[in-house]
Design a protein around this motif. Structure first.
Motif, PDB file in Angstrom:
ATOM      1  N   LEU A  10       1.984   4.649   3.474  1.00 57.68           N
ATOM      2  CA  LEU A  10       3.115   4.252   4.550  1.00 57.68           C
ATOM      3  C   LEU A  10       2.584   3.220   5.617  1.00 57.68           C
ATOM      4  O   LEU A  10       3.076   2.045   6.094  1.00 57.68           O
ATOM      5  CB  LEU A  10       3.836   5.153   4.966  1.00 57.68           C
ATOM      6  CG  LEU A  10       4.665   5.986   3.863  1.00 57.68           C
ATOM      7  CD1 LEU A  10       5.216   7.441   4.405  1.00 57.68           C
ATOM      8  CD2 LEU A  10       5.656   5.009   3.204  1.00 57.68           C
ATOM      9  N   VAL A  11       1.350   3.792   6.231  1.00 62.16           N
ATOM     10  CA  VAL A  11       1.147   2.984   7.452  1.00 62.16           C
ATOM     11  C   VAL A  11       0.314   1.607   6.877  1.00 62.16           C
ATOM     12  O   VAL A  11       0.502   0.339   7.505  1.00 62.16           O
ATOM     13  CB  VAL A  11      -0.136   3.948   8.172  1.00 62.16           C
ATOM     14  CG1 VAL A  11      -0.886   2.987   9.190  1.00 62.16           C
ATOM     15  CG2 VAL A  11       0.359   5.046   8.806  1.00 62.16           C
ATOM     16  N   PHE A  12      -0.275   1.675   5.648  1.00 64.15           N
ATOM     17  CA  PHE A  12      -1.080   0.635   5.200  1.00 64.15           C
ATOM     18  C   PHE A  12      -0.102  -0.362   4.931  1.00 64.15           C
ATOM     19  O   PHE A  12      -0.148  -1.651   5.269  1.00 64.15           O
ATOM     20  CB  PHE A  12      -1.838   0.964   4.025  1.00 64.15           C
ATOM     21  CG  PHE A  12      -2.682  -0.341   3.384  1.00 64.15           C
ATOM     22  CD1 PHE A  12      -3.613  -1.094   4.031  1.00 64.15           C
ATOM     23  CD2 PHE A  12      -2.113  -0.832   2.101  1.00 64.15           C
ATOM     24  CE1 PHE A  12      -4.151  -2.197   3.321  1.00 64.15           C
ATOM     25  CE2 PHE A  12      -2.753  -1.892   1.550  1.00 64.15           C
ATOM     26  CZ  PHE A  12      -3.718  -2.543   2.069  1.00 64.15           C
ATOM     27  N   THR A  13       1.064  -0.114   3.991  1.00 71.21           N
ATOM     28  CA  THR A  13       2.156  -1.197   3.688  1.00 71.21           C
ATOM     29  C   THR A  13       2.871  -1.759   4.977  1.00 71.21           C
ATOM     30  O   THR A  13       3.193  -3.047   5.171  1.00 71.21           O
ATOM     31  CB  THR A  13       2.891  -0.640   2.782  1.00 71.21           C
ATOM     32  OG1 THR A  13       3.678   0.596   3.087  1.00 71.21           O
ATOM     33  CG2 THR A  13       2.253  -0.349   1.386  1.00 71.21           C
ATOM     34  N   ASP A  14       3.273  -0.715   5.890  1.00 73.65           N
ATOM     35  CA  ASP A  14       3.885  -0.989   7.127  1.00 73.65           C
ATOM     36  C   ASP A  14       3.064  -2.020   8.097  1.00 73.65           C
ATOM     37  O   ASP A  14       3.469  -2.822   8.540  1.00 73.65           O
ATOM     38  CB  ASP A  14       4.254   0.213   7.918  1.00 73.65           C
ATOM     39  CG  ASP A  14       5.278   0.803   7.428  1.00 73.65           C
ATOM     40  OD1 ASP A  14       5.812   0.407   6.590  1.00 73.65           O
ATOM     41  OD2 ASP A  14       5.360   2.143   8.001  1.00 73.65           O
ATOM     42  N   THR A  15       1.787  -1.904   7.791  1.00 74.62           N
ATOM     43  CA  THR A  15       1.162  -2.667   8.728  1.00 74.62           C
ATOM     44  C   THR A  15       0.659  -4.309   8.003  1.00 74.62           C
ATOM     45  O   THR A  15       0.802  -5.456   8.626  1.00 74.62           O
ATOM     46  CB  THR A  15      -0.629  -2.239   8.695  1.00 74.62           C
ATOM     47  OG1 THR A  15      -0.607  -0.985   9.328  1.00 74.62           O
ATOM     48  CG2 THR A  15      -1.546  -3.296   9.345  1.00 74.62           C
ATOM     49  N   MET A  16       0.785  -4.282   6.798  1.00 75.09           N
ATOM     50  CA  MET A  16       0.914  -5.597   6.138  1.00 75.09           C
ATOM     51  C   MET A  16       2.350  -6.118   6.436  1.00 75.09           C
ATOM     52  O   MET A  16       2.313  -7.341   6.609  1.00 75.09           O
ATOM     53  CB  MET A  16       0.704  -5.191   4.504  1.00 75.09           C
ATOM     54  CG  MET A  16      -0.804  -4.790   4.040  1.00 75.09           C
ATOM     55  SD  MET A  16      -0.877  -4.944   2.184  1.00 75.09           S
ATOM     56  CE  MET A  16      -0.853  -6.602   1.958  1.00 75.09           C
ATOM     57  N   ASN A  17       3.207  -5.486   6.246  1.00 74.72           N
ATOM     58  CA  ASN A  17       4.591  -5.996   6.525  1.00 74.72           C
ATOM     59  C   ASN A  17       4.697  -6.576   8.278  1.00 74.72           C
ATOM     60  O   ASN A  17       5.335  -7.768   8.369  1.00 74.72           O
ATOM     61  CB  ASN A  17       5.831  -4.794   6.501  1.00 74.72           C
ATOM     62  CG  ASN A  17       6.108  -4.641   4.911  1.00 74.72           C
ATOM     63  OD1 ASN A  17       6.340  -5.670   4.416  1.00 74.72           O
ATOM     64  ND2 ASN A  17       6.313  -3.546   4.822  1.00 74.72           N
ATOM     65  N   GLU A  32      -7.627 -10.561   5.037  1.00 76.85           N
ATOM     66  CA  GLU A  32      -7.916 -10.065   6.687  1.00 76.85           C
ATOM     67  C   GLU A  32      -6.503  -9.162   6.977  1.00 76.85           C
ATOM     68  O   GLU A  32      -5.388  -9.807   6.868  1.00 76.85           O
ATOM     69  CB  GLU A  32      -8.178 -11.329   7.567  1.00 76.85           C
ATOM     70  CG  GLU A  32      -9.494 -11.889   7.117  1.00 76.85           C
ATOM     71  CD  GLU A  32     -10.629 -11.188   7.082  1.00 76.85           C
ATOM     72  OE1 GLU A  32     -10.659 -10.165   7.949  1.00 76.85           O
ATOM     73  OE2 GLU A  32     -11.524 -11.310   6.376  1.00 76.85           O
ATOM     74  N   LEU A  33      -6.754  -8.026   7.648  1.00 74.02           N
ATOM     75  CA  LEU A  33      -5.770  -7.252   8.239  1.00 74.02           C
ATOM     76  C   LEU A  33      -6.420  -6.832   9.592  1.00 74.02           C
ATOM     77  O   LEU A  33      -7.252  -6.171   9.531  1.00 74.02           O
ATOM     78  CB  LEU A  33      -5.109  -6.230   7.214  1.00 74.02           C
ATOM     79  CG  LEU A  33      -4.301  -6.402   6.170  1.00 74.02           C
ATOM     80  CD1 LEU A  33      -4.288  -5.215   5.223  1.00 74.02           C
ATOM     81  CD2 LEU A  33      -3.118  -7.089   6.451  1.00 74.02           C
ATOM     82  N   SER A  34      -5.681  -7.104  10.582  1.00 77.37           N
ATOM     83  CA  SER A  34      -6.247  -6.548  11.961  1.00 77.37           C
ATOM     84  C   SER A  34      -5.692  -5.171  12.332  1.00 77.37           C
ATOM     85  O   SER A  34      -4.511  -4.771  12.076  1.00 77.37           O
ATOM     86  CB  SER A  34      -5.868  -7.433  13.150  1.00 77.37           C
ATOM     87  OG  SER A  34      -6.283  -7.192  14.398  1.00 77.37           O
ATOM     88  N   THR A  35      -6.530  -4.170  13.041  1.00 80.66           N
ATOM     89  CA  THR A  35      -6.199  -2.948  13.233  1.00 80.66           C
ATOM     90  C   THR A  35      -5.225  -3.299  14.439  1.00 80.66           C
ATOM     91  O   THR A  35      -4.527  -2.271  15.118  1.00 80.66           O
ATOM     92  CB  THR A  35      -7.371  -2.044  13.886  1.00 80.66           C
ATOM     93  OG1 THR A  35      -8.281  -2.834  14.599  1.00 80.66           O
ATOM     94  CG2 THR A  35      -8.270  -1.740  12.467  1.00 80.66           C
TER      95      THR A  35
END
Length: 859
Positions: free
Chosen positions: A36-43, A354-357
């Motif tokens: 959930l956190v990973f896909t929400d972050t991608m969104n 790339e996905l930023s924290t």
């Protein structure tokens, strides 16, 4: 209050025994929360990107699609004169024309592709003021002429580019050679797209093929003017023309988001599905833990009943322990899930996405869902053991603790299990007899569910049979120690069945997918051998169309008998019965009938390549009652409408070009304007007799300047297909590894609690001469036979599922069943080592027991 105190005391008194169950809850919750956190972050990342790159209002062609690669290699465009019309609308501060194309490949001076390897697009366009919303030039300057290009900072860093380096942008209109004049950095996270900017004139001419067009007009509002009002004003200035699409920033961002939505949803729900499997496996671990704890505390519970505790109080006490376990494991799982999401982001970053924290998104629903799932699943798993605890009578205080009251499964349970398993087997058999894949899919799903539940329910009965059979092969060689291990595994069939079932679920899925994957590869390979006559296949692995200059280079290769063009032309087909479908037509050279040998049901396929002729698949012909000689009305996209005669009907019993309809490229070209004619999706070549090796090398050399394309002979194509399916299966196996880890924890927990339960017995065996080494060996062998029991059930069940699934694939042309015996055998043998590993700690603890203390224990 007494119940609460009792639950707290028991929970902390057995905290070591609860630890592995807590780990199972932790892992399962972590997978859910991490997903959930990973896909929400991608969104969040894409939302910020799309919002930053979208103008206040954007005007684009009505037919333009987001993230769409145009068939002719040139994006849909609108006239440049539209900019002046839009500028006159009320509330417009600025309007500028923009060019954007994803039908490009960018390479460096060494012909290395600068594009992403994760599937993110390469985008070329002109630099505009609207780009300043999302980017800033960090060095150099924007391109000022046809010899200059600007690149994004992420791509420059990834490929070690600097100002002055030469880049070549390959488009359908030709190659654009330019040197880097500037580098621009994203103000928001760029997930991985490679961006190059050209000057406006070059972008129009080279990317769109005309000087007087743009792909969109970006409009900035005057202060105080809302996007919605500006949209109305712009639409009025365009006289409400249906040829254009007018969108606010929010609408444009939503449209871009929707184009990504399906990919993100598939990934999200697939990962949640694997988390669900881990939860299911964890249920067995929790059930076993509480069942054994209740059995070990039989005397204690009997005493509680004797001094006045009611059944409800005992039941409630056990359930409160489960609640504590669920809360503890879930809280840790939520934290671990956030860590898992960050880890996934790092992995994706290493792969090129790339996905930023900084964009890490933890919605309030995520910990709530994690806690709720963990607690509910734990309590549900503990419900049956809690009811069993409530049924303990006061007289149990007079019996030895740990004596299981359910050593043999009830006949009712066995009967239910046999019925469920039989019903599932019948559904799987019906799947193999289905005529339609849609009907068969429902039967397959039903069969999988019923057989899985049936095997779980009937597990104790199977344990008695399978463990005895395995013992003959595995344990009897170890003499008395082996026989003791066998009897320990058979002592409580329900416990052994539940422990084995946890491992069974993960391995069943592994076996099923292995059978399906191997069958797909074998079927496709067989189909290629039977139907593909071409020696070489040329295509792009990223889906890029073959640009004319590359196609021309292929046609000049010596030693080639023929080269076949293959284009997919969008069209609406209207049958004589009046029904219309967006089927599309394959426009190919007549030599394609040699490159792909298709079975003809009626007519002559060669005649389908004649003037104003075509072929159709037998499925389409059956649906519309067509026969050779009938005519179809074909409305070509961007072209005229034709009446094409059906000259052949081909069989759909194939996995290559299933359902395809063919016509001659010349026929399509006579109805579609040259600038709208699609480019080649793929090309085929056949070598002259005896010149295959020379032609292969020459084809590769001819495309050396175009690294986006691969030249493959049939062996290469088969290996590529095998590698692709293998990579997909490896990802699935990696996700299933979590469920298998939880199952291994279940074996460890069962053995650990079993050792505690048999403390006095172990002390007595040591007293009469059993050595520590023999004791440890006995526990290891017990673990091995339980693991092999679960593996045997799982692999057998999985092969049954996979075989049934392959019958459905046969309806789509993949008719070869292949059982991957090396994989199956490897997994089975590996299960024995899993059992050995699971027994290390319990066996070590058992070996360290003090003999006198063990004999003196009251259980």
């Amino acid at each position: 209050m007494t119940v609460w105190k009792t639950s707290m005391r028991n929970f902390f008194a057995h905290k070591g025994r609860m630890a592995l169950s807590a780990v199972a809850v932790l892992l399962s919750v972590a997978f859910v929360c991490g997903t959930l956190v990973f896909t929400d972050t991608m969104n969040t990342t894409f939302d910020k990107l799309f919002a930053a790159t979208s103008a206040d209002v954007t005007v684009s062609p009505k037919t333009a699609k987001v993230a769409d690669t145009p068939e002719n290699g040139k994006p849909e465009s609108l006239p440049a004169s539209l900019v002046a019309r839009v500028e006159k609308a009320d509330g417009v501060k600025e309007a500028e024309g923009g060019v954007s194309s994803m039908a490009v490949t960018v390479v460096d001076s060494h012909n290395k592709n600068m594009g992403s390897e994760t599937g993110a697009p390469t985008i070329a366009g002109n630099w505009t003021h609207n780009d300043l919303r999302s980017m800033e030039i960090t060095s150099g300057h924007a391109p000022r002429g046809p010899t200059e290009v600007m690149v994004d900072a992420d791509t420059a860093k990834k490929h070690h580019l600097k100002i002055g380096d030469e880049l070549r942008t390959i488009a359908v209109t030709g190659d654009i050679r330019a040197r880097i004049s500037g580098i621009a950095a994203f103000k928001v996270t760029n997930p991985g797209a490679a961006i190059v900017y050209l000057d406006t004139a070059t972008s129009q001419q080279k990317l769109l093929g005309s000087a007087g067009v743009f792909t969109q007009v970006s409009i900035t509002a005057e202060p105080g003017v809302s996007d919605a009002q500006l949209k109305k004003n712009v639409a009025a200035a365009l006289d409400g023309s249906a040829a254009y699409k007018v969108q606010t920033q929010k609408e444009a961002a939503e449209a871009n988001k929707d184009s990504m939505g399906s990919f993100l949803d598939v990934m999200k729900y697939a990962m949640l599905g694997f988390a669900g499997i881990a939860f299911l496996v964890g249920i067995f671990l929790i059930v076993n833990t509480f069942s054994m704890l209740v059995a070990q505390r039989t005397r204690e519970i009997g005493l509680m009943r004797a001094i006045g505790s009611s059944r409800k109080q005992v039941n409630r006490s056990v359930l409160l322990e489960a609640v504590l376990l669920g809360i503890f494991g879930s809280i840790l799982g939520v934290g671990a899930g956030i860590g898992l999401a960050v880890g996934l982001m790092k992995v994706m970053g290493a792969a090129g996405m790339e996905l930023s924290t900084k964009d890490l998104t933890i919605a309030w629903t995520t910990p709530v869902v994690g806690l709720a799932l963990g607690i509910i699943v734990t309590v549900l798993a503990a419900y049956i053991p809690a009811r069993r605890a409530g049924r303990v009578s006061p007289m149990a205080a007079l019996r030895d603790a740990g004596t299981p009251a359910d050593a043999k499964s009830g006949w009712i349970r066995a009967g239910i299990g046999l019925v469920l398993t039989g019903g599932g087997a019948a559904a799987l058999w019906a799947t193999t007899q289905a005529d339609k894949s849609s009907d068969g899919s429902l039967l397959l799903g039903l069969g999988v569910v019923l057989t899985l539940i049936g095997f779980i329910v009937i597990g104790p009965l199977l344990a008695g049979i399978v463990v005895r059979a395995l013992s003959v092969v595995v344990l009897r060689f170890f003499g008395p120690v082996g026989r003791l291990a066998e009897r320990n595994a058979l002592r409580n069939p329900r416990r052994t069945g539940a422990t084995g079932a946890a491992l069974m679920i993960g391995l069943a899925l592994v076996a099923c997918l292995s059978v399906v994957g191997s069958s797909m590869v074998a079927s496709a390979t067989d189909e290629l051998d039977k139907s593909v006559g071409a020696d070489f296949i040329v295509q792009s692995s990223s889906g890029q169309l073959i640009v004319p200059q590359a196609a021309k280079a292929l046609r000049t290769v010596p030693g080639i008998e023929h080269v076949t063009n293959y284009k997919s032309v969008s069209a609406k087909l209207t049958a004589p019965d009046g029904s219309t479908e967006d089927e599309g037509v394959v426009a190919a050279d007549p030599t394609y009938k040699e490159d792909l040998r298709r079975t003809t049901v009626a007519g002559d396929l060669a005649a389908a390549y004649g003037k104003d002729a075509m072929s159709v698949g037998d499925g389409y012909a059956t649906r519309h009652h067509l026969k050779v000689g009938d005519r179809l009305t074909v409305a070509f996209k961007g072209g005229d409408t034709a009446k094409l005669k059906i000259a052949a009907i081909t069989s759909d019993d194939t996995s290559v070009d299933n359902g395809a309809m063919y016509t001659n490229i010349r026929t399509a070209e006579s109805y579609v304007p040259a600038d709208r004619m699609p480019k080649n999706m793929i090309m085929f070549a056949k070598a002259q007799d005896g010149k295959e090796k020379q032609a292969y090398a020459a084809l590769k050399e001819s495309l050396a300047d175009y690294p986006q394309y691969k030249v493959q002979n049939q062996a290469d194509f088969k290996q590529d297909l095998k590698d692709q399916i293998g990579q997909l299966l490896n990802i699935v196996y990696g996700l299933l590894a979590l469920a298998i880890i939880v199952a291994v924890l279940g074996v460890v927990n069962t053995l650990a609690l079993s050792v505690v339960e048999r403390t006095r017995e172990i002390g007595l065996m040591r007293a009469i001469g059993l050595s520590r080494r023999q004791l440890r060996r006995m526990i290891r062998l017990e673990s091995v036979v339980i693991a092999l029991f679960g593996a045997l059930l799982g692999l057998g069940l999985g092969m049954g599922w996979g075989t049934s699934a392959q019958k459905l694939l046969a309806l789509e042309g993949l008719g070869v069943l292949e059982i991957p015996w090396p994989t199956i055998i490897t997994v089975f043998v590996a299960s024995a080592f899993v059992g050995l590993f699971a027994a290390l700690v319990p066996a070590f603890r058992a070996g360290r027991m003090n003999v006198l203390n063990a004999i003196a224990t009251d259980g």
